[in-house]
Design a protein around this motif. Structure first.
Motif, PDB file in Angstrom:
ATOM      1  N   THR A  65       2.061   2.921   2.673  1.00 20.88           N
ATOM      2  CA  THR A  65       1.750   3.699   3.764  1.00 20.88           C
ATOM      3  C   THR A  65       2.944   3.523   4.877  1.00 20.88           C
ATOM      4  N   THR A 101       0.534  -1.360   0.051  1.00 25.70           N
ATOM      5  CA  THR A 101       0.012  -0.011  -0.017  1.00 25.70           C
ATOM      6  C   THR A 101       0.900   1.261   0.037  1.00 25.70           C
ATOM      7  N   ASP A 108      -4.942   4.690  -0.262  1.00 24.43           N
ATOM      8  CA  ASP A 108      -3.849   3.940   0.422  1.00 24.43           C
ATOM      9  C   ASP A 108      -4.176   3.355   1.859  1.00 24.43           C
TER      10      ASP A 108
END
Length: 927
Positions: free
Chosen positions: A179, A177, A201
């Protein structure tokens, strides 16, 4: 949930991280609670959390992703009583004097951190972080918090799944993702995740965290049986899409019969669908399934079986115009099956209509009304057309009949092929019958059919003319000569069926141009003329050996054909004939007999060498054949087991087993046992067996993404559940304890008894093989690895196949497209071999032998190179010596030349001097 409520429910560590993110970006609009977060009402596993310690001492947050560094925020208090810029109250995350604990989600820590339930998720926009976040420039960044209580975490289950590691799940979410995730656990066991990244995300990261860390639950729903195929989709496409979207696993009960086609609309049959996943994922999956059910449940498919198929073409209309009109009018799909099969227009078939329930009934009424009108107004007339032209009259897939309908509004009914009648019936309205008769006659005359009797070419050779003609036809088919003639002359050649070959061997040449048929017939005649009786030979070999020899001895047969200049023609398996035809193809007819005899002897030797391949047969009533096959051949797979034998069910009671002797004997025993069970109707009785397997082997039995266990289910038609460990034998196991000491895992298999027992035997056999697995290592200098691997991994792959082992080279080793990880990062010379004890040892020994051979070859190569170098040096020295000698000779020669020139010059000067002296003397005398 308000901001203050969010702060109250968070652990101090999570609160600290969240407040810093909010300080970097003044709060904008409050985000709604994320629907992906688990609800407090979701089912949980009851666990006593009182003894849980914080994941990190002091309840300090642990950044799982890369730390996000931000400058200290300016003093802009956003709360009346809270100064977020106070460094003493809220020290900066990036400048914390405490070392960051990077291994907090190690396997040991993961055993204390448990899985999820829902905490609220509040979203705040944040300033773009440093380059650690994978984001598009200018994208809005947010911070969300996800709380997972200990009672809902997989890591807190009494029996954690094999190979589960919370840290791996989180790291994977971060990588996928883009992140940043900061995790902390309070003293009650609740783990809080502060997630930073773009809104999409972050939402995806929360969903992935829940899917990977939350305890899975199971829920059953019922759906109408006739919607099952729509939920699954073509090749499982719809089901895979739903599973991917919801992060769940969806299981349908096995359906014993083939496909679920033609389900009646009034059928109330339902199937139970089992969904496994987290609560939110199950909700998503149910919504998607119910959406499909809602769309399809209102539809139905009905069959109309009371209409005579001879009127189907009228109902369909030219180019299906009538059906298309009804489809558009009632918004349904009407399917009228093809009725032209081998000239049999009286085959009983059914028309199907699919669509909305009410519209389907209206379309049915309209179709029946049209049928009644056609039946009432149509008349018939008969005409005699030669029988051999009938199959060309209706054309491929009935295309010619459709053309006749379009041109004359009449249809043609042809008698079945086994009916000797030559009468053709033309059906249509009174006014169109004459036109229909004219069109049919034109179509019949438009096809030119000529017949070539191959028997005529061999009548002069004696009573074996029919046999030679059959041999010539077999040769034409094996060599694909007929297909080539069809292509070259634009004709269609009709080959007689096996029952027709008992009387004559007639080839039919069909074309629209009479000349093309004549030229094609001439081409066949020219080939047959060269196939005189003396080029034919034969060899008798048991029919059950034919296919085995062709597959296992293909190279030997090719060699026989090439060396002896013959063609080997094996009869069709359905003929059950032992005679293999041999045809000599050389120009020297005198050598034909010797070549045929040599080829025959070589084939007999191959057959003799294949004596271990046998055939046995038994008698089993035909009514039990389907039961022994089982749905989709699953029971047959159970009977055959892991042997290479084959079972053939004859048209009568004969059942034949072919294969190697040991395999055939084993399968015959299993077949008799299955037949006894079928006689006692045991296949219809539900059967279940439970047993335990070592936990450390369960992952191998299941396979990646369930590939192994799913194949076993499909092959044997059973349901297999590999569940939790045996609770009665279970003891607390620490996260660090070896997997080999884990409690056994229970396996439950359900299905027909013989299939269940076969599945159990296969699993136990795999367990035995896995238990015998060893990993051996050998050290070979890195420089020699490429010689052991071979071009594109050819040598090592051959070795792996030979011994059924896996050989791993260090990562730096080049093995084609593969890049295996290093078995020993600290030792680049180490090679590992994994497999059965005996096989692994044999593979290791062969690798060492290959290494010793290559080592010796390299030493010899160095010696050769050294000798070559010495030779080159000696040769260079000799060349230099010769060059020096040449140079010296050149110098001497130049010196000698210079000396000669000097002498000549001196002599010339002396002559000049003497001349001058003489002239001077003469002058003096004159004076």
């Amino acid at each position: 949930m308000t901001s203050n409520e969010s702060l109250d429910t968070l652990s101090p560590a999570a609160k600290l991280a969240l407040l810093h993110a909010q300080a970097a970006n003044p709060p904008a609009q409050q985000a709604e609670q994320d629907s992906f977060v688990p609800s407090p009402d979701d089912p949980v596993v009851l666990i006593d959390n009182s003894s849980y310690e914080p994941l990190i001492a002091g309840d300090f947050p642990t950044p799982i992703g890369k730390p996000v560094y931000k400058p200290a925020p300016k003093k802009e208090p956003n709360s009346k009583n809270l100064d977020l810029t106070s460094e003493s109250a809220f020290p900066s995350l990036s400048a914390s004097p405490r070392p960051l604990v990077s291994n907090a989600w190690s396997s040991a820590a993961a055993s204390r951190v448990k899985d999820p339930q829902a905490l609220s998720a509040s979203s705040r926009p944040m300033a773009p972080a440093s380059g650690s976040l994978k984001k598009k420039s200018g994208a809005t960044q947010v911070t969300d918090v996800l709380g997972l209580p200990a009672s809902q975490q997989i890591a807190n289950m009494s029996t954690t799944p094999l190979g589960f590691n919370s840290s791996n799940v989180i790291q994977k979410v971060i990588q996928e993702t883009g992140t940043n995730i900061i995790a902390s656990t309070n003293r009650s066991g609740t783990t809080s995740f502060v997630i930073q990244g773009s809104p999409a995300d972050v939402a995806r990261a929360k969903r992935e965290l829940i899917a990977g860390l939350v305890i899975k639950i199971t829920e059953d729903i019922t759906v109408p049986a006739n919607t099952r195929r729509f939920i699954i989709g073509a090749k499982g496409a719809n089901l895979k899409q739903i599973e991917a979207k919801s992060n769940t696993r969806i299981n349908f009960p096995r359906k014993e019969d083939e496909e679920f086609i033609h389900n009646d609309e009034d059928s109330e049959e339902v199937v139970i669908v089992n969904i496994v996943g987290d609560a939110q994922g199950i909700r998503i999956a149910k919504e998607e399934i119910q959406k499909i059910v809602g769309e399809k449940a209102a539809k139905q498919t009905i069959k109309i079986e009371n209409l005579d198929s001879k009127y189907y073409l009228f109902l369909a209309g030219p180019q299906n115009s009538n059906i298309k009109k009804l489809d558009e009018e009632f918004n349904v799909k009407i399917h009228i099956p093809a009725v032209i099969v081998d000239g049999n227009t009286n085959r009983v078939t059914a028309i199907s209509i699919t669509g909305d329930k009410e519209k389907v009934q209206l379309a049915k009424q309209a179709l029946e009304k049209a049928y009644a009108n056609i039946e009432k107004t149509s008349r018939t007339v008969a005409i005699s057309i030669p029988k051999r032209q009938h199959k060309y009259l209706y054309g491929k897939n009935g295309e010619t009949l459709k053309e006749i309908l379009a041109e004359s509004n009449c249809t043609v009914e042809l008698p079945p092929l086994d009916d000797p009648s030559e009468n053709v019936t033309i059906r249509g309205p009174d006014a169109d019958l004459v036109k229909g008769l004219t069109v049919v006659m034109e179509k019949a005359r438009a096809v030119h059919v000529s017949v070539l009797d191959l028997t005529e070419s061999y009548k002069s050779s004696g009573k074996d003319a029919l046999q030679h003609a059959r041999a010539a036809l077999q040769y034409l088919l094996v060599k694909n000569s007929i297909k080539k003639i069809e292509s070259d002359h634009n004709v269609q050649v009709g080959v007689p069926q096996s029952d027709e070959l008992k009387k004559a061997v007639n080839l039919e040449f069909v074309s629209k141009i009479e000349k093309d048929a004549a030229l094609a017939q001439l081409a066949v005649s020219n080939i047959v003329r060269e196939l005189t009786p003396d080029v034919f030979g034969s060899v008798e070999i048991e029919s059950y050996l034919h296919q085995y020899i062709l597959s296992s001895q293909r190279a030997a047969i090719d060699r026989i054909q090439s060396v002896n200049n013959v063609t080997v023609a094996v009869p069709d398996e359905r003929e059950n004939s032992a005679t293999i035809l041999l045809i000599y193809g050389g120009d020297d007819k005198a050598a034909a007999k010797a070549s045929l005899d040599n080829a025959s002897a070589a084939l007999k030797k191959i057959a003799a060498d294949s004596s271990d391949y046998i055939s046995k047969s038994t008698s089993i009533p035909v009514e039990f054949h389907d039961a022994l096959r089982g749905p989709k051949g699953t029971t047959l797979n159970a009977i055959i087991g892991e042997s290479n034998a084959t079972i053939r069910f004859g048209p009568n009671e004969k059942v034949e087993v072919r294969g190697l002797t040991q395999d055939v004997n084993q399968v015959m025993t299993s077949l008799q046992k299955a037949f006894d069970a079928a006689q006692q109707d045991e296949f219809a009785k539900p059967f279940s067996v439970e047993f335990f397997i070592p936990a450390n082997f369960s992952a191998h039995i299941i396979g990646k993404a369930g590939i192994h266990i799913n194949k076993l289910k499909d092959d044997l038609g059973v349901k297999i559940d590999i569940g939790e460990s045996n609770k009665s034998e279970e003891k607390p196991v620490s996260a660090k304890k070896d997997k080999k000491n884990a409690a056994p895992v229970k396996v439950v298999i359900q299905g027909p008894k013989i299939n269940v027992e076969a599945a159990k035997d296969r699993i136990n056999s795999q367990i035995s093989n896995l238990a015998d697995q060893v990993t051996l290592s050998l050290k070979v200098p890195k420089a020699f690895h490429r010689f052991l691997i071979g071009p594109s991994g050819r040598y090592v792959k051959k070795l792996e196949d030979k011994y059924n082992v896996f050989i791993k080279f260090p990562k730096s080793g080049n093995r084609g497209d593969e890049s295996p990880s290093s078995p020993s990062p600290n030792n680049p010379d180490e090679i590992t071999v994994r497999g059965g004890k005996r096989d692994a040892q044999s593979a290791k020994e062969e690798l060492m032998e290959l290494y010793e051979y290559e080592k010796e070859e390299q030493e010899k190569k160095k010696e050769r190179e050294q000798k070559h170098k010495e030779y080159e040096e000696k040769r260079a020295a000799e060349d230099k010596r010769r060059a020096d000698e040449r140079a010296a000779r050149e110098v001497r020669k130049a010196a000698e030349e210079a000396a000669r020139e000097a002498r000549k010059a001196a002599e010339e000067a002396a002559r000049e001097a003497r001349k001058v002296e003489k002239e001077a003397a003469a002058a003096a005398i004159k004076q």
